[in-house]
Write an enzyme that holds these catalytic residues in place. Structure first.
Site, PDB file in Angstrom:
ATOM      1  N   ARG A  14       2.173  10.687   4.700  1.00  0.00           N
ATOM      2  CA  ARG A  14       3.328  10.152   3.967  1.00  0.00           C
ATOM      3  C   ARG A  14       3.632  11.008   2.731  1.00  0.00           C
ATOM      4  NH1 ARG A  14       2.343   5.662   5.557  1.00  0.00           N
ATOM      5  NH2 ARG A  14       0.496   5.451   4.309  1.00  0.00           N
ATOM      6  N   ASP A  36       8.596   5.604   8.745  1.00  0.00           N
ATOM      7  CA  ASP A  36       7.917   5.046   9.907  1.00  0.00           C
ATOM      8  C   ASP A  36       6.799   5.988  10.299  1.00  0.00           C
ATOM      9  OD1 ASP A  36       7.727   2.855  11.632  1.00  0.00           O
ATOM     10  OD2 ASP A  36       8.651   3.958  13.266  1.00  0.00           O
ATOM     11  N   THR A  37       5.630   5.428  10.531  1.00  0.00           N
ATOM     12  CA  THR A  37       4.453   6.242  10.830  1.00  0.00           C
ATOM     13  C   THR A  37       3.840   5.834  12.152  1.00  0.00           C
ATOM     14  OG1 THR A  37       3.865   6.663   8.524  1.00  0.00           O
ATOM     15  CG2 THR A  37       2.079   6.727  10.083  1.00  0.00           C
ATOM     16  N   PHE A  67      -5.452   0.810   4.280  1.00  0.00           N
ATOM     17  CA  PHE A  67      -4.927  -0.194   5.209  1.00  0.00           C
ATOM     18  C   PHE A  67      -4.873   0.406   6.610  1.00  0.00           C
ATOM     19  CE2 PHE A  67      -0.568   1.319   6.121  1.00  0.00           C
ATOM     20  CZ  PHE A  67      -0.469   2.336   5.188  1.00  0.00           C
ATOM     21  N   GLY A  68      -4.427  -0.418   7.545  1.00  0.00           N
ATOM     22  CA  GLY A  68      -4.183   0.052   8.915  1.00  0.00           C
ATOM     23  C   GLY A  68      -5.413   0.702   9.547  1.00  0.00           C
ATOM     24  N   TYR A  69      -5.215   1.884  10.085  1.00  0.00           N
ATOM     25  CA  TYR A  69      -6.279   2.589  10.806  1.00  0.00           C
ATOM     26  C   TYR A  69      -7.170   3.424   9.867  1.00  0.00           C
ATOM     27  CZ  TYR A  69      -3.434   1.368  14.890  1.00  0.00           C
ATOM     28  OH  TYR A  69      -2.728   0.687  15.849  1.00  0.00           O
ATOM     29  N   ASP A  70      -7.012   3.290   8.556  1.00  0.00           N
ATOM     30  CA  ASP A  70      -7.779   4.089   7.599  1.00  0.00           C
ATOM     31  C   ASP A  70      -9.297   4.098   7.864  1.00  0.00           C
ATOM     32  OD1 ASP A  70      -5.644   5.097   6.229  1.00  0.00           O
ATOM     33  OD2 ASP A  70      -5.791   3.745   4.513  1.00  0.00           O
ATOM     34  N   HIS A  86       0.840  -1.209   0.000  1.00  0.00           N
ATOM     35  CA  HIS A  86       0.000   0.000   0.000  1.00  0.00           C
ATOM     36  C   HIS A  86       0.872   1.256   0.000  1.00  0.00           C
ATOM     37  CE1 HIS A  86      -3.967  -1.750   0.644  1.00  0.00           C
ATOM     38  NE2 HIS A  86      -3.391  -2.624   1.451  1.00  0.00           N
ATOM     39  N   LYS A  87       1.908   1.229   0.856  1.00  0.00           N
ATOM     40  CA  LYS A  87       2.807   2.383   0.935  1.00  0.00           C
ATOM     41  C   LYS A  87       3.536   2.583  -0.397  1.00  0.00           C
ATOM     42  CE  LYS A  87       3.889   2.286   5.884  1.00  0.00           C
ATOM     43  NZ  LYS A  87       4.983   2.251   6.867  1.00  0.00           N
TER      44      LYS A  87
HETATM   45  P1  IMP Z   1       4.755   1.488   9.993  1.00  0.00           P
HETATM   46  O1  IMP Z   1       5.440   0.914  11.198  1.00  0.00           O
HETATM   47  O2  IMP Z   1       5.324   2.770   9.545  1.00  0.00           O
HETATM   48  O3  IMP Z   1       4.594   0.515   8.877  1.00  0.00           O
HETATM   49  O4  IMP Z   1       3.278   1.858  10.393  1.00  0.00           O
HETATM   50  C1  IMP Z   1       2.758   1.606  11.643  1.00  0.00           C
HETATM   51  C2  IMP Z   1       1.292   1.338  11.549  1.00  0.00           C
HETATM   52  O5  IMP Z   1       0.632   2.587  11.382  1.00  0.00           O
HETATM   53  C3  IMP Z   1       0.841   0.475  10.381  1.00  0.00           C
HETATM   54  O6  IMP Z   1       0.855  -0.870  10.683  1.00  0.00           O
HETATM   55  C4  IMP Z   1      -0.566   0.935  10.197  1.00  0.00           C
HETATM   56  O7  IMP Z   1      -1.401   0.258  11.096  1.00  0.00           O
HETATM   57  C5  IMP Z   1      -0.483   2.388  10.604  1.00  0.00           C
HETATM   58  N1  IMP Z   1      -0.398   3.270   9.429  1.00  0.00           N
HETATM   59  C6  IMP Z   1       0.698   3.791   8.830  1.00  0.00           C
HETATM   60  N2  IMP Z   1       0.336   4.562   7.788  1.00  0.00           N
HETATM   61  C7  IMP Z   1      -1.005   4.502   7.731  1.00  0.00           C
HETATM   62  C8  IMP Z   1      -1.969   5.062   6.851  1.00  0.00           C
HETATM   63  O8  IMP Z   1      -1.680   5.781   5.886  1.00  0.00           O
HETATM   64  N3  IMP Z   1      -3.252   4.756   7.119  1.00  0.00           N
HETATM   65  C9  IMP Z   1      -3.644   3.958   8.156  1.00  0.00           C
HETATM   66  N4  IMP Z   1      -2.797   3.406   8.986  1.00  0.00           N
HETATM   67  C10 IMP Z   1      -1.474   3.670   8.778  1.00  0.00           C
END
Ligand code: IMP
Length: 194
Positions: A179, A70-71, A150-153, A13-14
């Protein structure tokens, strides 16, 4: 000729989001395309340190220009939780739905739903590191909606919108996307330095 940059992620997705905005001058190479099969750990207490860990790992393996990201999702009512633990909030399984369920439970009855996504990109160019930050302010909805992303979207509604990230097309999400804000800074930096 296009400049190549390895993106240190296994999250497709990223990769799709980043390719959507990177333009013609740069070619994004995924870990799989670079023949690297590793799950890079995120052992630190800050997004900045984790981003550095990921980019340095890939640079040491390949010697090539690369970047990582990293997010974290930070909520005000929970003092910044899940933050740097966003991926593993409900355990090592990194299960998106279980993470959402835990967050919704912790915010149940909470009026302050203010939250933000904060992304940190670590770029290694000619062996030197540079970092770029992107923030998207918003709130956690009271119910989960949408199937995109994905994730918390499904529970995150950015300021200025009336629907969740998961109800948006990639183009729409990219107008707000943390991002993309960090990527825009990276692209600007690369265009100045080449
Ligand atoms: P990561 O460690 O940077 O891959 O991201 C940590 C977590 O943050 C991911 O597993 C997602 O659950 C969430 N995350 C990161 N970017 C997004 C996004 O754009 N939308 C929703 N959830 C995100």
């Amino acid at each position: 000729m296009k400049s190549k940059l390895i993106f240190a992620t296994n999250n497709q997705h990223k990769v799709d989001e980043v390719r959507h905005v990177i333009g013609d001058r740069f070619e994004i190479v995924t870990l799989r395309e670079a023949g690297i099969d590793i799950d890079i750990t995120e052992p630190h207490d800050t997004l900045e340190e984790n981003a550095t860990e990921k980019s340095h790992t890939i640079f040491h393996l390949t010697g090539q220009d690369c970047f990582s990201e990293d997010t974290g999702l930070e909520t005000d009512a929970l003092n910044g939780e899940p933050g740097v633990k966003s991926a593993r909030y409900a355990g090592e399984g990194r299960d998106f739905q279980r993470n959402i369920d835990k967050l919704m439970l912790k915010l149940q009855g909470q009026h302050n739903r203010k939250a933000r996504f904060r992304a940190v990109i670590s770029l290694i160019l000619s062996g030197k590191e540079y970092q770029f930050e992107g923030i998207c302010e918003g709130r956690i909805a009271t119910e989960q909606k949408g199937l995109q992303g994905f994730g918390y979207d499904p529970v995150f509604v950015p300021d200025g919108a009336d629907k969740s990230f998961a109800e948006m097309s990639m183009e729409e999400k990219n107008q707000y996307n943390h991002r993309q804000k960090a990527m825009t800074k990276l692209i600007h930096f690369l265009s100045q330095s080449s």
